[in-house]
Design a protein around this motif. Structure first.
Motif, short mmCIF file in Angstrom:
data_model
loop_
_atom_site.label_atom_id
_atom_site.label_comp_id
_atom_site.label_asym_id
_atom_site.label_seq_id
_atom_site.Cartn_x
_atom_site.Cartn_y
_atom_site.Cartn_z
N TYR A 9 -67.45 -53.50 -11.80
CA TYR A 9 -67.70 -54.20 -13.06
C TYR A 9 -68.87 -53.60 -13.83
CZ TYR A 9 -64.49 -57.78 -11.44
OH TYR A 9 -63.37 -58.43 -11.01
N LEU A 10 -69.87 -53.09 -13.14
CA LEU A 10 -71.05 -52.59 -13.84
C LEU A 10 -70.71 -51.42 -14.74
CD1 LEU A 10 -73.84 -52.78 -11.11
CD2 LEU A 10 -73.09 -54.50 -12.75
N HIS A 11 -69.68 -50.67 -14.40
CA HIS A 11 -69.27 -49.55 -15.26
C HIS A 11 -68.32 -50.01 -16.36
CE1 HIS A 11 -68.13 -45.58 -16.57
NE2 HIS A 11 -66.87 -45.91 -16.40
N ARG A 12 -67.34 -50.82 -15.98
CA ARG A 12 -66.34 -51.24 -16.95
C ARG A 12 -66.94 -52.10 -18.05
NH1 ARG A 12 -61.67 -53.74 -13.38
NH2 ARG A 12 -63.28 -53.76 -11.75
N TYR A 13 -67.95 -52.87 -17.70
CA TYR A 13 -68.60 -53.73 -18.68
C TYR A 13 -70.05 -53.29 -18.88
CZ TYR A 13 -64.48 -56.52 -17.59
OH TYR A 13 -63.20 -56.93 -17.40
N GLY A 14 -70.24 -51.96 -19.05
CA GLY A 14 -71.58 -51.40 -19.17
C GLY A 14 -72.39 -51.96 -20.32
N LEU A 16 -72.04 -54.86 -21.86
CA LEU A 16 -72.38 -56.25 -21.58
C LEU A 16 -73.52 -56.33 -20.56
CD1 LEU A 16 -71.83 -59.28 -21.87
CD2 LEU A 16 -70.07 -59.04 -20.08
N PHE A 17 -73.48 -55.43 -19.59
CA PHE A 17 -74.52 -55.40 -18.56
C PHE A 17 -75.88 -55.09 -19.17
CE2 PHE A 17 -76.76 -53.13 -15.07
CZ PHE A 17 -76.90 -54.22 -14.22
N ILE A 18 -75.92 -54.14 -20.11
CA ILE A 18 -77.18 -53.80 -20.78
C ILE A 18 -77.71 -54.99 -21.57
CG2 ILE A 18 -78.21 -52.36 -22.59
CD1 ILE A 18 -77.78 -50.87 -19.99
N ILE A 19 -76.80 -55.69 -22.24
CA ILE A 19 -77.20 -56.88 -23.01
C ILE A 19 -77.80 -57.93 -22.07
CG2 ILE A 19 -76.34 -58.83 -24.37
CD1 ILE A 19 -74.29 -56.90 -25.59
N LEU A 20 -77.20 -58.11 -20.89
CA LEU A 20 -77.72 -59.07 -19.92
C LEU A 20 -79.12 -58.68 -19.45
CD1 LEU A 20 -74.55 -59.82 -17.74
CD2 LEU A 20 -75.70 -61.36 -19.35
N TYR A 69 -83.20 -48.90 -22.46
CA TYR A 69 -82.05 -49.64 -21.95
C TYR A 69 -80.84 -48.72 -21.86
CZ TYR A 69 -84.86 -53.82 -22.53
OH TYR A 69 -85.84 -54.77 -22.41
N ARG A 70 -80.78 -48.05 -20.73
CA ARG A 70 -79.71 -47.10 -20.46
C ARG A 70 -79.41 -47.13 -18.96
NH1 ARG A 70 -84.51 -44.23 -20.38
NH2 ARG A 70 -84.74 -42.78 -18.62
N SER A 71 -78.48 -46.32 -18.53
CA SER A 71 -78.17 -46.24 -17.11
C SER A 71 -79.26 -45.46 -16.39
CB SER A 71 -76.83 -45.54 -16.89
OG SER A 71 -76.63 -45.29 -15.51
N PHE A 72 -79.83 -46.07 -15.34
CA PHE A 72 -80.84 -45.41 -14.51
C PHE A 72 -80.25 -45.00 -13.16
CE2 PHE A 72 -83.70 -47.41 -17.54
CZ PHE A 72 -84.74 -46.50 -17.62
N ARG A 73 -78.94 -44.75 -13.16
CA ARG A 73 -78.24 -44.45 -11.90
C ARG A 73 -78.89 -43.29 -11.15
NH1 ARG A 73 -73.13 -45.17 -9.69
NH2 ARG A 73 -72.47 -46.39 -11.47
N PHE A 129 -86.50 -54.10 -9.14
CA PHE A 129 -86.30 -53.88 -7.71
C PHE A 129 -85.14 -54.71 -7.19
CE2 PHE A 129 -90.71 -52.26 -7.76
CZ PHE A 129 -90.55 -51.13 -6.96
N VAL A 130 -85.03 -55.96 -7.64
CA VAL A 130 -83.92 -56.82 -7.21
C VAL A 130 -82.59 -56.25 -7.67
CG1 VAL A 130 -82.87 -59.10 -7.47
CG2 VAL A 130 -85.35 -58.90 -7.12
N LEU A 131 -82.54 -55.81 -8.92
CA LEU A 131 -81.31 -55.23 -9.47
C LEU A 131 -80.89 -53.99 -8.69
CD1 LEU A 131 -79.14 -55.23 -11.67
CD2 LEU A 131 -80.70 -53.89 -13.10
N ARG A 132 -81.86 -53.14 -8.38
CA ARG A 132 -81.55 -51.94 -7.60
C ARG A 132 -81.02 -52.31 -6.22
NH1 ARG A 132 -83.05 -46.51 -9.20
NH2 ARG A 132 -83.72 -46.68 -11.36
#
Length: 469
Positions: A9-14, A16-20, A69-73, A129-132
């Motif tokens: 979901y984190l990729h398909r709804y990228g 929305l995830f950033i907005i969250l 606010y971008r992907s920190f993968r 840290f929690v998100l990671r």
């Protein structure tokens, strides 16, 4: 049972995830603000709410304009926290300045601001840290992965593969190497790796089995790179090119641009802009503190030198510094003064020229203490490549490749080479070559933390000196 790798979901709804994430950040900032006011038993007035609203606007302006606010993968967590500190700290400075300038309209005390910004930063950092942790837990069971392929079985391709394999937290699943050649392009490559034909990659992409393609071909293969890009651009995969800049022996490489034209620095000093300011302030603070502490001992050392032998107390000599410009270095004189001796000769073990007190001064680096004055003058730094006598520099510039790159930073009282045992006499070319290797490694890896590490290691090397005579 094998793990099924999928984007999740984190990729398909990228988006929305950033907005969250943005909403969570605003929640922590607002919540900590209200929490601080409640803790201090301060009434929430319109002035405070205005300050809060202005803070949110400034923070989001900094963060979004600089793509926070971008992907920190593929970014380590400490780097993300560092960026957060930069933007939140910049917001703090901005709000503090506005409160100072418009005290009547923004009557917020500095104590409230400091406490609020400190609590907010801690909350924002913990949330990262929690998100990671959650993301990594999902990746351990096969969710939220990106499947990557490498086009070009090259040395840099293998290096990229090893990085992917050793950093599981990034959530990258390696699909394989692909190339248009039937044989490996370099005999030095790991023979255990194999690659498939490029057409196989295209079929995998068509079956939705690849998300990202890294092209690691040498820059000399421009036509083939363009051919691969043309074919891949007709698919839905993300395409990255990994240029082999390492063949140029980079020194502090970084990206830049001029009017939209991408540029990469091949050789540059690390001490530009705020880095230069931070290191200079650090030099001034440390050297001033040390000179205040050792003021009386310096006077005692001076008396001992004067009683020991004839000649000046301070030995002055020209050395090359930043950008190869010469300066006068200060040291306590530890050798017999001989004005007729014009030929440079490095100090050796049991050197007859060394005075009685000079022997222990050199062993424990006491003779270097006057160089803190050089640091205050801005000619040297606490940490950096040790400056050599001009004759030694002139001799080795033609013998050692990239020797002059050590002049990209100020010379130091201590350095990375010295704490690794390369101090004192350099009897062989190999010894000097190793010293320069450490000097360039220091420039490449420079950071405030690296400087602090070297300073701490210096205390150890002074207590147990090596190659000091």
């Amino acid at each position: 049972m094998s793990v099924q790798f999928n984007k999740g979901y984190l990729h398909r709804y990228g988006a929305l995830f950033i907005i969250l994430i943005i909403l969570f950040d605003l929640f922590f900032i607002i919540g900590s603000f209200k929490g601080v006011l409640y803790f201090l038993e301060i009434e929430e007035t319109n002035d405070y709410l205005f300050t809060l609203a202005l803070t949110l606007i400034i923070f989001l302006t900094f963060a979004m304009s600089l793509s926070f606010y971008r992907s920190f993968r593929t970014t380590p967590i400490l780097s993300e926290i560092g960026e957060l500190f930069l933007y939140w700290g910049s917001t703090f400075v901005s709000i503090s300045t506005l409160v100072y300038l418009f005290e009547q309209k923004m009557p917020v005390s500095s104590d409230i601001l400091v406490l609020w910004f400190s609590v907010s930063f801690v909350c924002l950092a913990i949330s990262r840290f929690v998100l990671r942790t959650v993301a990594y837990s999902l990746r351990k069971v096969g969710h939220n992965f990106r499947r990557v392929a490498i086009v070009g079985h090259t040395e840099i391709g293998e290096s990229l593969f090893k990085s992917i394999q050793s950093n599981k937290w990034m959530g990258l699943h390696f699909v394989g190497f692909f190339d248009a050649r039937n044989t490996k392009r370099d005999a030095r490559l790991d023979q255990s790796f194999s690659h498939e034909q490029f057409e196989v990659l295209l079929s995998k992409i068509a079956r939705n089995e690849v998300d990202i393609v890294y092209i690691t071909l040498p820059m000399s293969a421009q036509k083939r790179i363009q051919m691969f890009i043309d074919q891949l651009s007709q698919t839905n995969v993300a395409i990255y090119y990994a240029p082999d800049f390492y063949s140029f022996d980079l020194l502090r490489a970084s990206w830049d641009s001029i009017d939209g034209q991408p540029l990469v620095s091949i050789i540059e000093t690390p001490l530009l802009g705020d880095n230069n300011l931070i290191k200079r302030l650090m030099d001034i603070f440390i050297s001033s503190a040390i000179l205040l502490v050792i003021g009386l001992p310096l006077l005692l050392f001076a008396i001992l030198i004067k009683m020991d032998s004839k000649g000046p107390i301070i030995y002055k000599q020209k050395r090359y510094g930043l950008d190869g410009k010469s300066f006068i270095i200060y040291k306590f004189r530890t050798m017999q003064s001989n004005p007729e001796d014009q030929v440079f000769k490095q100090a050796q073990k049991n050197d007859s020229r060394i005075t009685k007190h000079g022997k222990w001064m050199r062993k424990y680096s006491v003779d270097e203490l006057p160089q803190f004055i050089n640091v205050l003058q801005g000619r040297m730094s606490i940490v950096g490549p040790r400056p050599h006598p001009l004759a030694l520099d002139d001799e080795h510039q033609a013998l050692i490749r990239r020797y002059n790159l050590r002049f990209k930073v100020k010379p130091g009282i201590t350095g990375w080479a010295q704490v690794n045992g390369y101090r004192g006499e350099t009897k062989t070319l190999e010894c000097m070559n190793n010293r320069i290797r450490y000097d360039l490694e220091y420039i490449n890896k420079w950071s405030v933390y690296f400087d602090i590490k070297i300073i701490l290691l210096t205390f150890k090397s002074v207590i147990k000196p090596v190659n000091a005579f």
